[in-house]
Design a protein around this motif. Structure first.
Motif, PDB file in Angstrom:
ATOM      1  N   LEU A 407      -0.104  -0.710   0.816  1.00  0.00           N
ATOM      2  CA  LEU A 407       0.287  -0.249  -0.516  1.00  0.00           C
ATOM      3  C   LEU A 407       1.793   0.044  -0.562  1.00  0.00           C
ATOM      4  N   TYR A 408       2.291   0.720   0.467  1.00  0.00           N
ATOM      5  CA  TYR A 408       3.729   0.983   0.542  1.00  0.00           C
ATOM      6  C   TYR A 408       4.510  -0.331   0.514  1.00  0.00           C
ATOM      7  N   TRP A 409       4.031  -1.296   1.311  1.00  0.00           N
ATOM      8  CA  TRP A 409       4.764  -2.566   1.415  1.00  0.00           C
ATOM      9  C   TRP A 409       4.763  -3.319   0.086  1.00  0.00           C
ATOM     10  N   SER A 410       3.636  -3.292  -0.597  1.00  0.00           N
ATOM     11  CA  SER A 410       3.518  -4.108  -1.808  1.00  0.00           C
ATOM     12  C   SER A 410       4.153  -3.451  -3.026  1.00  0.00           C
ATOM     13  N   ARG A 411       4.329  -2.128  -2.941  1.00  0.00           N
ATOM     14  CA  ARG A 411       4.822  -1.429  -4.140  1.00  0.00           C
ATOM     15  C   ARG A 411       6.278  -1.066  -4.070  1.00  0.00           C
ATOM     16  N   GLY A 412       7.042  -1.191  -3.236  1.00  0.00           N
ATOM     17  CA  GLY A 412       8.378  -0.774  -3.385  1.00  0.00           C
ATOM     18  C   GLY A 412       9.080  -0.404  -2.243  1.00  0.00           C
TER      19      GLY A 412
END
Length: 420
Positions: A407-412
């Motif tokens: 989630l961290y990688w895909s969101r910003g």
């Protein structure tokens, strides 16, 4: 890192065969202390190495020397604390680890010696990281492997021909960093290094920056020790020393697997940090992809080896032929190491974020897998599913954290790639 992890694996194999299940239990209780000392060395080395590599490739040579000087100063400070603990508190530490009378003395010997040898462990980790980031990864690797091989040889000599017991096992481990630093020394003696000790004013901001960048590495190592500590307590209550001995087989093998993933992270860190420092954003992206691909391939090989080799692996550390220990260890190996790809993803992603001076998600990932989720998961699953729940706690935790990391990688958190 695979070579370095053989410190503990060699101890486990030789102690199990020389001292039986009591020795294996004592060793497993003491491992968290080694993990903490080693983790502190990695924290200082990796944190300092990241900042050194970025500043070096930005042409700030004076700043690079100041970073190295601060890293050595931090290592000295941590070593002083560990030495005092080894001299004054080893008995209390062993009692807190849960050792009973039958294994108290063996556990105390191991804990005290690890703490007394801590200056060597810490300085070795700092030098390894800086040499690796100074364009000599082959020498750094040779030093780690050379130290590990010396530990294996000395383990055998001290435990069998010399019959030195637990003291011999920990003495072999403590001498290994000496061999490692001797192999590293030509890099400095021949003046091939670009880092030097310099007189400088102590900077709180520099210290915080080094520690911040290295915290994910510390948590990765310390979390292994914390998991072992918590699992030991749960298993002591459920199955006594036999349960802890069975977990000793799994825990020590897991240190090797974790070391492989940490090694991939340490391998990409200097290249990512230097590329990031030079503003090569596409190289940074590709390096992460290569690392994750390598991790997935290795995870498949590792889990296949554990699945098909569970029985002989457990038997290798079961010199007394205890059937209950064998059964527990075989089941545990097959369930526990389902965590392989998830743990690899989490470790590499945390190193990646730290290497690009974006430490916040790295700390979140490391804290979740090291403390925040694994501890309640271990108690909840063991209460609900017994021994099977204990073995499943780690894979469930790592899978949940991998979701957070993705989630961290895909969101910003792609902003890491556009910062310079």
């Amino acid at each position: 890192m695979l070579g370095l992890s053989c410190y503990i694996l060699a101890d486990t194999f030789f102690v199990a065969n020389a001292l039986g299940s009591r020795g294996l239990t004592a060793l497993n209780l003491a491992i968290p202390i080694y993990s903490f000392v080693h983790g502190c060395g990695l924290m200082i080395g990796m944190g300092g190495g990241i900042r050194f590599a970025i500043r070096k490739y930005q042409g700030e040579r004076r700043e690079s020397d100041v970073i190295f000087s601060h890293a050595v100063g931090l290592a000295v400070g941590f070593a002083a604390c560990f030495l005092l603990a080894g001299l004054l508190l080893s008995g209390r530490i062993v009692a807190l680890l849960g050792a009973d009378r039958s294994i108290f003395d063996m556990t105390r010997i191991y804990v005290r010696m690890v703490l007394l040898f801590s200056p060597l462990f810490l300085l070795n980790n700092v030098l390894l990281a800086f040499v690796r980031n100074d364009g000599a990864p082959q020498r750094s690797m040779a030093a780690m492997v050379g130290g590990s091989l010396s530990n294996v040889v000395l383990d055998y000599v001290f435990l069998f021909p010399c019959r030195m017991g637990m003291f011999g096992a920990v003495l072999a481990t403590g001498l290994a960093p000496v061999v490692s630093m001797l192999i590293l020394s030509p890099h400095m003696l021949r003046r091939r290094n670009t880092f030097h000790l310099v007189r400088c004013r102590w900077s709180r901001a520099m210290t915080a920056g080094i520690l911040s960048g290295g915290v994910p590495s510390l948590i990765t190592e310390v979390s292994a020790g914390v998991v072992i500590l918590v699992f030991n307590g749960i298993l002591l209550a459920m199955q006594g020393n036999v349960g802890v001995a069975a977990y000793g087989v799994i825990a020590n093998l897991s240190l090797v697997v974790t070391a492989i993933y940490t090694g991939i992270g340490q391998g990409i860190q200097p290249i990512i940090s230097s590329s990031f420092g030079a503003g090569n954003r596409e190289d940074v992206r590709k390096l992460l992809q290569y690392a994750l691909t390598a991790m997935l391939l290795l995870s498949a090989v590792l889990y296949g080896a554990v699945w098909f080799g569970a029985s002989p692996i457990a038997a290798a550390f079961n010199s007394e032929g205890d059937r209950l220990l064998q059964a527990f260890a075989e089941e545990g190996l097959k369930l526990y190491f389902i965590a392989c790809p998830f743990a690899g993803f989490n470790i590499i992603l945390a190193v990646y974020f730290a290497a690009t001076e974006y430490a916040h998600p790295a700390r979140i990932i490391s804290l979740l897998r090291g403390f925040v989720l694994i501890l309640p998961m271990a108690f909840a699953l063991s209460a609900g599913f017994g021994m099977t729940g204990v073995w499943c706690a780690v894979p469930v935790t790592e899978a949940l954290v991998a979701g957070v990391g993705a989630l961290y990688w895909s969101r910003g958190d792609r902003q890491t790639l556009v910062r310079t």
